[in-house]
Write an enzyme that holds these catalytic residues in place. Structure first.
Site, PDB file in Angstrom:
ATOM      1  N   ALA A 206       0.876  -1.178   0.000  1.00 36.95           N
ATOM      2  CA  ALA A 206       0.000   0.000   0.000  1.00 36.95           C
ATOM      3  C   ALA A 206       0.908   1.220   0.000  1.00 36.95           C
ATOM      4  O   ALA A 206       1.804   1.316   0.834  1.00 36.95           O
ATOM      5  CB  ALA A 206      -0.889   0.013   1.226  1.00 36.95           C
ATOM      6  N   HIS A 207       0.732   2.084  -0.950  1.00 38.57           N
ATOM      7  CA  HIS A 207       1.582   3.278  -0.978  1.00 38.57           C
ATOM      8  C   HIS A 207       0.905   4.509  -1.569  1.00 38.57           C
ATOM      9  O   HIS A 207       1.469   5.594  -1.555  1.00 38.57           O
ATOM     10  CB  HIS A 207       2.847   3.006  -1.794  1.00 38.57           C
ATOM     11  CG  HIS A 207       2.604   3.004  -3.269  1.00 38.57           C
ATOM     12  ND1 HIS A 207       2.047   1.948  -3.928  1.00 38.57           N
ATOM     13  CD2 HIS A 207       2.806   3.970  -4.210  1.00 38.57           C
ATOM     14  CE1 HIS A 207       1.937   2.232  -5.209  1.00 38.57           C
ATOM     15  NE2 HIS A 207       2.374   3.453  -5.415  1.00 38.57           N
ATOM     16  N   ARG A 208      -0.302   4.365  -2.132  1.00 43.17           N
ATOM     17  CA  ARG A 208      -0.915   5.504  -2.815  1.00 43.17           C
ATOM     18  C   ARG A 208      -1.174   6.639  -1.837  1.00 43.17           C
ATOM     19  O   ARG A 208      -1.694   6.424  -0.737  1.00 43.17           O
ATOM     20  CB  ARG A 208      -2.259   5.108  -3.455  1.00 43.17           C
ATOM     21  CG  ARG A 208      -2.215   3.958  -4.424  1.00 43.17           C
ATOM     22  CD  ARG A 208      -2.916   4.320  -5.708  1.00 43.17           C
ATOM     23  NE  ARG A 208      -2.049   5.176  -6.488  1.00 43.17           N
ATOM     24  CZ  ARG A 208      -1.086   4.723  -7.294  1.00 43.17           C
ATOM     25  NH1 ARG A 208      -0.873   3.431  -7.436  1.00 43.17           N
ATOM     26  NH2 ARG A 208      -0.334   5.562  -7.963  1.00 43.17           N
ATOM     27  N   ALA A 209      -0.842   7.851  -2.256  1.00 39.76           N
ATOM     28  CA  ALA A 209      -1.009   9.021  -1.382  1.00 39.76           C
ATOM     29  C   ALA A 209      -2.428   9.097  -0.834  1.00 39.76           C
ATOM     30  O   ALA A 209      -2.627   9.345   0.363  1.00 39.76           O
ATOM     31  CB  ALA A 209      -0.660  10.283  -2.164  1.00 39.76           C
ATOM     32  N   ASP A 283      -2.661  -1.551  -3.436  1.00 36.21           N
ATOM     33  CA  ASP A 283      -3.244  -0.398  -4.123  1.00 36.21           C
ATOM     34  C   ASP A 283      -2.334   0.031  -5.278  1.00 36.21           C
ATOM     35  O   ASP A 283      -2.487   1.106  -5.839  1.00 36.21           O
ATOM     36  CB  ASP A 283      -3.520   0.766  -3.155  1.00 36.21           C
ATOM     37  CG  ASP A 283      -2.264   1.311  -2.488  1.00 36.21           C
ATOM     38  OD1 ASP A 283      -1.142   0.919  -2.865  1.00 36.21           O
ATOM     39  OD2 ASP A 283      -2.414   2.159  -1.577  1.00 36.21           O
TER      40      ASP A 283
END
Ligand code: UD1
Ligand code: UDP
Length: 364
Positions: A206-209, A283
């Site tokens: 998970a890394h989406r802003a 994500d």
């Protein structure tokens, strides 16, 4: 006349997805150079991929990583324009939807240098995503638009883009997986290193802003991963992106049992972790695609996706970030048998893109 290409990249997925274009330039004897914006700069997010993919070092490496976006995009445009002015190529290739892509496209546009956009036409139809505006702007100023799928090409048509500038090429993610899976089987042993069994764990990222920067959403994802472990007994292996790591610390989020955080993985190790996972929860854009290629079911912790083909194919499902919904989607994907299709092409996109550019340029 010998043509010269600039391959512009800045982040982990761009290094991976540009590697087939670099190989194609080499095999076709094209004069090219790599311009790295430095958006990703830590060893494990950057250099590791040049080593794993055996890529030549960038000729130019800008130093813009870790800056706030209000400074970063402007700095990139200025510095890219300086490079392109003194080492003028016949095309600038960009890939995807990051700030590096936007800056590269704007810089080339201002200098009158043609732009080739790989992964043109992807749309989440969510303008709150930074990536969506990056994609739209880049597509509308590009001269060669390489759409990976029919859906992506249709999006371009619907926005009134001149169809004579668009080509259906497939996505170089397939080339990269095909080129590297066998190598990774031989060279990488992440399961042994981590004490995992094939099919005995879930791989998560998970890394989406819009997910990790919003405390409620990040707590929801972590809570969902914990719930999935509790109900399935499958340990969750989570190679953590630096943005997410910083937010977990800032929001003081405790990890529930069953989630193992590990460092970001190199591509060869990561491919093995993906290919042998029982399920992927993510994500990431690239992971949704790779799940289709590697035939691993996927749950995407987002409310929308610019890769609807993966959902239409039944391989991917959108869960959002509410823990109970993540659990029900994970159970559904674990229990229900599905039909495997790969909508992203035949693994020859890199060569097709370079050959299309050469052929079209020879006409003018
Ligand atoms: C960027 C892209 C995103 C893409 C992702 C791939 C934009 C707007 N976003 O997001 O579309 O999916 O890359 O991973 O372009 N950091 C490090 N080391 C690194 C890189 C980043 O420590 O090598 C930290 C820095 O504190 C940085 C933060 O992570 O400020 C975020 O990095 P940034 O490149 O701004 O965005 P990503 O979240 O990586
Ligand atoms: N990846 C990797 N190591 C990791 C996480 C991801 O090699 O620890 C690879 C993955 O195989 C995919 C790409 O990085 O090809 C996806 O990058 P990311 O999720 O950062 O970006 P996105 O695709 O969402 O833009």
């Amino acid at each position: 006349m010998k043509m010269k290409a600039c391959i512009l990249l800045g982040t982990r997925p761009e290094i991976i997805k540009m590697s087939p274009l670099i190989r194609a330039c080499e095999s076709l004897g094209i004069d090219y150079y790599i311009l790295h914006t430095g958006q990703h700069y830590s060893y494990e997010m950057d250099r590791q991929f040049f080593l794993d993919l055996e890529l030549p070092k960038p000729k130019y490496n800008l130093d813009v990583g870790g800056r706030p976006y209000r400074k970063q995009v402007g700095m990139m445009i200025r510095q890219i324009m300086d490079v392109l002015s003194k080492d003028r190529p016949d095309i600038v290739f960009v890939q995807g939807d990051t700030n590096s892509v936007l800056a590269g496209a704007l810089a080339a546009n201002k200098l009158g240098i043609p732009i080739g956009h790989h992964e043109a036409g992807l749309r989440s139809h969510d303008l709150t995503m930074l990536e969506e505006t990056n994609r739209i702007i880049t597509d509308h100023i590009s001269d060669f638009l390489f759409a990976p799928t029919k859906d992506a090409k249709k999006n371009l048509e619907e926005e009134g883009i001149d169809m004579s500038k668009t080509w259906l090429t497939g996505n170089t993610v397939v080339d990269a997986v095909k080129e590297n899976l066998k190598i990774s089987e031989k060279k990488a042993e992440p399961l042994k290193k981590l004490g995992l069994k094939k099919g005995g764990y879930i791989l998560a990222t998970a890394h989406r802003a819009e997910n990790v920067d919003v405390q409620k959403r990040l707590r929801g994802i972590i809570g969902g991963l914990g719930l999935v472990f509790e109900k399935t007994g499958l340990e969750v292996i989570y190679p953590i992106h630096p943005r997410a790591k910083a937010r977990l610390e800032e929001f003081k989020i405790d990890l529930p049992d069953g989630i193992r955080l590990i460092e970001p993985q190199g591509y060869l190790d990561f491919l093995q972790l993906e290919a042998n996972a029982k399920l992927i929860i993510t994500d990431s854009g690239g992971l949704q695609e790779e799940a289709c290629i590697l035939k691993v079911p996927c749950v995407t912790t987002r409310d929308n996706t610019e890769r609807p083909e993966t959902v239409d194919a039944g391989i991917n499902v959108l869960s959002g970030t509410v823990p109970e919904k993540i659990l029900s989607c994970a159970k559904d994907m674990l229990e229900n048998h599905r039909r495997w299709t790969n909508p992203f092409g035949d693994g020859h996109a890199g060569k097709r893109i370079i050959e299309t550019w050469l052929k079209e340029s020879s006409k003018s």
